[in-house]
Design a protein around this motif. Sequence first.
Motif, PDB file in Angstrom:
ATOM      1  N   ALA A  52       0.788  -1.107   0.077  1.00 14.89           N
ATOM      2  CA  ALA A  52       0.137  -0.196  -0.246  1.00 14.89           C
ATOM      3  C   ALA A  52       0.917   1.035   0.017  1.00 14.89           C
ATOM      4  N   LEU A  53       2.035   1.209   0.623  1.00 12.65           N
ATOM      5  CA  LEU A  53       2.833   2.326   0.752  1.00 12.65           C
ATOM      6  C   LEU A  53       3.306   2.552  -0.437  1.00 12.65           C
ATOM      7  N   SER A  54       3.942   1.398  -1.051  1.00 14.23           N
ATOM      8  CA  SER A  54       4.591   1.618  -2.774  1.00 14.23           C
ATOM      9  C   SER A  54       3.429   2.268  -3.552  1.00 14.23           C
ATOM     10  N   SER A  55       2.298   2.053  -3.447  1.00 18.30           N
ATOM     11  CA  SER A  55       1.418   2.684  -4.406  1.00 18.30           C
ATOM     12  C   SER A  55       1.005   4.065  -3.954  1.00 18.30           C
ATOM     13  N   GLN A  56       1.092   4.389  -2.534  1.00 18.25           N
ATOM     14  CA  GLN A  56       0.746   5.614  -2.187  1.00 18.25           C
ATOM     15  C   GLN A  56       1.943   6.678  -2.350  1.00 18.25           C
ATOM     16  N   HIS A  57       3.171   6.266  -2.137  1.00 16.99           N
ATOM     17  CA  HIS A  57       4.123   7.015  -2.536  1.00 16.99           C
ATOM     18  C   HIS A  57       4.896   6.856  -3.866  1.00 16.99           C
ATOM     19  N   GLY A  58       4.558   5.665  -4.521  1.00 18.84           N
ATOM     20  CA  GLY A  58       5.374   5.362  -5.825  1.00 18.84           C
ATOM     21  C   GLY A  58       6.498   4.534  -5.673  1.00 18.84           C
ATOM     22  N   ALA A  59       7.132   4.782  -4.519  1.00 17.51           N
ATOM     23  CA  ALA A  59       8.351   3.722  -4.519  1.00 17.51           C
ATOM     24  C   ALA A  59       8.552   3.751  -2.910  1.00 17.51           C
ATOM     25  N   VAL A 237      -5.417   4.811 -11.873  1.00 19.29           N
ATOM     26  CA  VAL A 237      -5.036   3.861 -11.061  1.00 19.29           C
ATOM     27  C   VAL A 237      -5.859   3.969  -9.641  1.00 19.29           C
ATOM     28  N   SER A 238      -6.408   5.103  -9.373  1.00 15.39           N
ATOM     29  CA  SER A 238      -7.472   5.311  -8.272  1.00 15.39           C
ATOM     30  C   SER A 238      -8.544   6.453  -9.004  1.00 15.39           C
ATOM     31  N   PRO A 239      -9.592   6.416  -8.355  1.00 16.77           N
ATOM     32  CA  PRO A 239     -10.578   7.491  -8.898  1.00 16.77           C
ATOM     33  C   PRO A 239      -9.997   8.863  -8.819  1.00 16.77           C
ATOM     34  N   GLY A 240      -9.837   9.552  -9.930  1.00 16.19           N
ATOM     35  CA  GLY A 240      -9.460  10.894 -10.265  1.00 16.19           C
ATOM     36  C   GLY A 240      -7.826  10.681 -10.488  1.00 16.19           C
ATOM     37  N   GLN A 241      -7.199   9.713 -10.170  1.00 14.07           N
ATOM     38  CA  GLN A 241      -5.807   9.565  -9.969  1.00 14.07           C
ATOM     39  C   GLN A 241      -5.242   9.061 -11.641  1.00 14.07           C
ATOM     40  N   LYS A 242      -4.957   9.770 -12.572  1.00 13.66           N
ATOM     41  CA  LYS A 242      -4.592   9.145 -13.703  1.00 13.66           C
ATOM     42  C   LYS A 242      -2.900   9.287 -13.974  1.00 13.66           C
ATOM     43  N   THR A 243      -2.381   8.233 -14.531  1.00 21.71           N
ATOM     44  CA  THR A 243      -0.994   8.086 -14.734  1.00 21.71           C
ATOM     45  C   THR A 243      -0.714   8.134 -16.361  1.00 21.71           C
ATOM     46  N   PHE A 244       0.392   8.644 -16.626  1.00 20.70           N
ATOM     47  CA  PHE A 244       0.855   8.572 -17.894  1.00 20.70           C
ATOM     48  C   PHE A 244       1.608   7.104 -18.120  1.00 20.70           C
ATOM     49  N   PHE A 245       0.721   6.119 -18.215  1.00 20.70           N
ATOM     50  CA  PHE A 245       1.218   4.877 -18.174  1.00 20.70           C
ATOM     51  C   PHE A 245       1.702   4.291 -19.725  1.00 20.70           C
ATOM     52  N   ASN A 246       2.694   4.332 -20.107  1.00 20.75           N
ATOM     53  CA  ASN A 246       3.031   4.180 -21.333  1.00 20.75           C
ATOM     54  C   ASN A 246       4.530   3.883 -21.611  1.00 20.75           C
ATOM     55  N   GLN A 247       5.200   3.771 -22.626  1.00 17.38           N
ATOM     56  CA  GLN A 247       6.630   3.732 -22.987  1.00 17.38           C
ATOM     57  C   GLN A 247       6.992   5.123 -24.039  1.00 17.38           C
ATOM     58  N   LEU A 248       5.997   6.079 -23.944  1.00 17.23           N
ATOM     59  CA  LEU A 248       6.177   6.973 -24.949  1.00 17.23           C
ATOM     60  C   LEU A 248       7.682   7.551 -24.978  1.00 17.23           C
ATOM     61  N   ILE A 249       8.072   7.974 -24.052  1.00 15.76           N
ATOM     62  CA  ILE A 249       9.185   8.765 -23.803  1.00 15.76           C
ATOM     63  C   ILE A 249      10.378   7.803 -24.250  1.00 15.76           C
ATOM     64  N   THR A 306       2.706   0.869 -11.827  1.00 17.78           N
ATOM     65  CA  THR A 306       1.583   1.703 -12.482  1.00 17.78           C
ATOM     66  C   THR A 306       1.764   3.185 -12.119  1.00 17.78           C
ATOM     67  N   VAL A 307       2.410   3.491 -11.056  1.00 15.32           N
ATOM     68  CA  VAL A 307       2.562   4.836 -10.429  1.00 15.32           C
ATOM     69  C   VAL A 307       3.861   5.410 -10.820  1.00 15.32           C
ATOM     70  N   ALA A 308       4.880   4.842 -10.776  1.00 17.14           N
ATOM     71  CA  ALA A 308       6.158   5.342 -11.125  1.00 17.14           C
ATOM     72  C   ALA A 308       6.901   4.799 -12.183  1.00 17.14           C
ATOM     73  N   MET A 309       7.512   5.795 -13.212  1.00 19.27           N
ATOM     74  CA  MET A 309       8.481   5.229 -14.198  1.00 19.27           C
ATOM     75  C   MET A 309       9.755   4.897 -13.723  1.00 19.27           C
ATOM     76  N   HIS A 310      10.472   4.752 -14.393  1.00 21.94           N
ATOM     77  CA  HIS A 310      12.172   4.497 -14.133  1.00 21.94           C
ATOM     78  C   HIS A 310      12.781   4.419 -15.415  1.00 21.94           C
ATOM     79  N   ALA A 311      14.150   4.728 -14.989  1.00 26.78           N
ATOM     80  CA  ALA A 311      15.095   4.881 -16.045  1.00 26.78           C
ATOM     81  C   ALA A 311      16.559   4.418 -15.883  1.00 26.78           C
ATOM     82  N   ARG A 312      17.549   4.583 -16.497  1.00 24.40           N
ATOM     83  CA  ARG A 312      18.852   4.046 -16.027  1.00 24.40           C
ATOM     84  C   ARG A 312      20.053   5.324 -16.784  1.00 24.40           C
TER      85      ARG A 312
END
Length: 337
Positions: A52-59, A237-249, A306-312
């Motif tokens: 639940a904390l990972s979803s609330q905070h992203g990580a 991901v939750s009511p009113g909380q939308k994420t840019f869930f893709n690999q566009l970048i 579903t909440v946080a993107m990552h990179a390297r």
Amino acid sequence: MTPLQGMRHTAIPGQRNESDSLFPLAMTCDKDAVTLDQFIAWVSESRDDLLALSSQHGAVAFRGFATPTVDDFDAFVQALNLENFPYAKSLSNAVRVNRTPRVFSANEAPPEVKIFFHHEMAQTPLYPKYILFYCEIAPESGGATPLCRSDILFAKLAQLCPEFAAKCESTGLRYTNVMPGVDDAKSGMGRSWHSTLGVETKAEAEARLGELGYSYEWLADDCLKATTPQLPAVMEVSPGQKTFFNQLIAAYCGWKDERNDPSDAIRHGDGTKLDPDAVNVAVRLAEELAYDHQWHPGDIVLLDNTVAMHARRPFKGTRKVLASLAEMRTHAFDAVV
């Protein structure tokens, strides 16, 4: 969730405060205060709270615990009691090497290769809900894993580029990539079509692509060009909380090797080209919102994919960051009628 004696929340360099939520939430312990057995037992008992904390905070980041080996990380992953998502069953194009049935190298791409922001496997119909990262060996320099809250990014993108954000949501995206006949470790997306699709023959590949709704074309040198069906670009991901869930970048900026041209890698779901100015705004926002996790040996990061993107970031020296995927999910584009 009751912390162990000697365990506490901590500040971590670069930590952000997004929407009154620390990103990432970080935990540590006093030196030698918590044994591995105690830590793993606590993770098991606190499983629901940690997820639940990972979803609330992203990580959620763990630093300073008794996890110096890959087996210790594997024990951490197992303590969360999540369904394993074996990398062999994924449709990802990154070359990776398994260390345990649950743990594998995060990416085998050369150190000078920058891997751009993305949600893991959002460019395929299959994706993991959670990703867990672990540092076995920290690099000499560089090599951070940047993280970005995708819900914050999408809210800002909708303000700055409302037409682009709306079109991403209303039409989704399609991704195209060319897979080689054998693994190419020189590329950040060099996994062969045999490995990616889990098949031996071209006939089996064609059947698998048909099941997934992909279009395809066989090219010279045993390469396979495949285009996904229309896939979502935005997730609620939750009511009113939308994420840019893709690999566009990642697709627009980084899907480049001797087989792939980023300009052909991604389009809106209706087949139209992306607005390059709007894409550049998304790229800029991701960097502005980024938290760079500078790895220490033994670090663990639990990420809600579903909440946080990552990179390297590129790096020098030996860098061994490992990953584990959990909870396979599926998604498909549903047009708004």
